[in-house]
Each structure stands twice: as structure tokens, then as C-alpha cells.
Design an enzyme around this catalytic site. Structure first.
Site, short mmCIF file in Angstrom:
data_model
loop_
_atom_site.label_atom_id
_atom_site.label_comp_id
_atom_site.label_asym_id
_atom_site.label_seq_id
_atom_site.Cartn_x
_atom_site.Cartn_y
_atom_site.Cartn_z
N HIS A 1 0.84 -1.20 0.00
CA HIS A 1 0.00 0.00 0.00
C HIS A 1 0.87 1.25 0.00
O HIS A 1 2.08 1.18 0.24
CB HIS A 1 -0.94 0.01 1.22
CG HIS A 1 -0.26 0.09 2.54
ND1 HIS A 1 -0.07 -0.98 3.37
CD2 HIS A 1 0.32 1.14 3.18
CE1 HIS A 1 0.57 -0.60 4.45
NE2 HIS A 1 0.83 0.70 4.36
P1 TYD Z 1 -2.37 -4.00 7.40
O1 TYD Z 1 -2.49 -2.59 6.93
O2 TYD Z 1 -3.06 -5.07 6.61
O3 TYD Z 1 -0.84 -4.39 7.59
P2 TYD Z 1 0.32 -4.43 6.48
O4 TYD Z 1 0.11 -3.26 5.58
O5 TYD Z 1 1.58 -4.35 7.27
O6 TYD Z 1 0.23 -5.72 5.75
O7 TYD Z 1 -2.85 -4.05 8.92
C1 TYD Z 1 -3.16 -5.26 9.57
C2 TYD Z 1 -4.40 -5.04 10.42
O8 TYD Z 1 -4.12 -4.13 11.50
C3 TYD Z 1 -5.55 -4.43 9.64
O9 TYD Z 1 -6.73 -5.07 10.10
C4 TYD Z 1 -5.56 -2.98 10.06
C5 TYD Z 1 -5.01 -3.02 11.46
N1 TYD Z 1 -4.25 -1.80 11.86
C6 TYD Z 1 -4.72 -1.03 12.89
O10 TYD Z 1 -5.79 -1.30 13.49
N2 TYD Z 1 -4.00 0.05 13.30
C7 TYD Z 1 -2.84 0.40 12.68
O11 TYD Z 1 -2.20 1.40 13.07
C8 TYD Z 1 -2.37 -0.39 11.58
C9 TYD Z 1 -1.10 -0.05 10.86
C10 TYD Z 1 -3.11 -1.50 11.20
#
Ligand code: TYD
Length: 132
Positions: free
Chosen positions: A47
Site C-alpha cells: 500500500h
Molecule cells: P495491514 O495494513 O493489513 O498491515 P500491512 O500493511 O503491514 O500488511 O494491517 C493489519 C491489520 O491491523 C488491519 O486489520 C488494520 C489493522 N491496523 C490497525 O488497526 N491500526 C494500525 O495502526 C495499523 C497499521 C493497522
């Protein structure tokens, strides 16, 4: 993208690094999260953010970060005294996590799903539109 080198306060007891808003971290820290226990072979991220500045610090172990602003760069984070500053509108992927990797991220804003661009083509279209 910029690598920030943090000062290590080291003595006979061991090492200590201190992170401070607008001192060695170039923004007001509003959120801290950390990624750990990553399953072997996992690649995550995929992302970009429309408006978010982050510093990534591998406080334990190692991992690799792919940054893409139209041009791709790969960075190995394997030292707790290094911080990788990632600005807005940079596509990122994280991979090659060691089993002991703890990747800590400092951010200048709260979690907001609306700020994410999770589709690579949409990201390319977005940065092209902004540049023109
Ligand atoms: P995600 O964005 O999918 O992680 P990555 O980009 O590292 O693969 O995030 C994983 C999960 O955590 C998703 O359900 C969103 C949640 N999340 C939060 O609740 N707070 C945060 O600050 C972040 C970064 C993610």
C-alpha cells in the site's frame, strides 16, 4: 526516503536509544505500532498513504523494505540504530522477515483506512495525476 542514524547511549550495562518528536524523529509522533511474529515467507504492506509520514525501525532482527515512488528501491533494515523515513505517496512492501524481527513504526497520524491506497495501478494513476 532517508535513513536516519540514531545515537546509541551505550555503557557497560548495554545500549539505549531514545526517540523524540521533532528532534531525531522529524514529526510529531501520534501513533506507534509494531509488527512481529511474522510467518516465514510473508510479504506484507502492499500500500501507499496519501498523507502520512512514517519512520520504520527494525528494533530486533532484520527485514527488507521495497519502496516505490515510480522507481523501486530495496532497503535492508538490520540495525536498531537506523530509522527509515518514508514519506507520503510511496508504495511499500515488507519481506524477508527474520523470525526474531520486530519492526516498529512511528507515524505522524492516527490509523485511517481512508488514507490508504491498496491497489498498485490506482497508486500509479494517483501519482501520475498529482505530477501533472
Ligand atoms: P495491514 O495494513 O493489513 O498491515 P500491512 O500493511 O503491514 O500488511 O494491517 C493489519 C491489520 O491491523 C488491519 O486489520 C488494520 C489493522 N491496523 C490497525 O488497526 N491500526 C494500525 O495502526 C495499523 C497499521 C493497522
Amino acid at each position: 526516503m532517508e535513513l536516519i542514524r540514531f545515537k546509541i547511549n551505550g555503557d557497560e550495562k548495554g545500549s539505549l536509544i531514545s526517540l523524540e518528536s521533532n528532534k531525531n524523529i522529524p514529526f510529531d509522533i501520534k501513533r506507534v505500532y509494531y509488527i512481529f511474529g511474522t510467518i516465514n515467507g510473508t510479504r506484507r504492506g502492499y500500500h501507499a498513504h496519501k498523507n502520512l509520514r512514517q519512520v520504520l525501525i527494525c528494533v530486533s532482527g532484520s527485514c527488507k523494505i521495497l519502496l516505490d515512488n515510480g522507481k523501486k528501491t530495496e532497503i535492508l533494515l538490520n540495525s536498531s540504530d537506523q530509522g527509515l523515513l518514508v514519506e507520503s505517496l510511496i508504495w511499500r512492501e515488507m519481506f524477508d522477515f527474520s523470525a526474531d524481527c520486530v519492526l516498529m513504526v512511528l507515524a505522524d497520524n492516527y490509523y485511517d483506512e481512508e488514507d490508504y491506497i491498496r491497489d498498485y495501478q490506482e497508486f500509479l494513476d494517483y501519482i501520475t495525476k498529482i505530477k501533472n
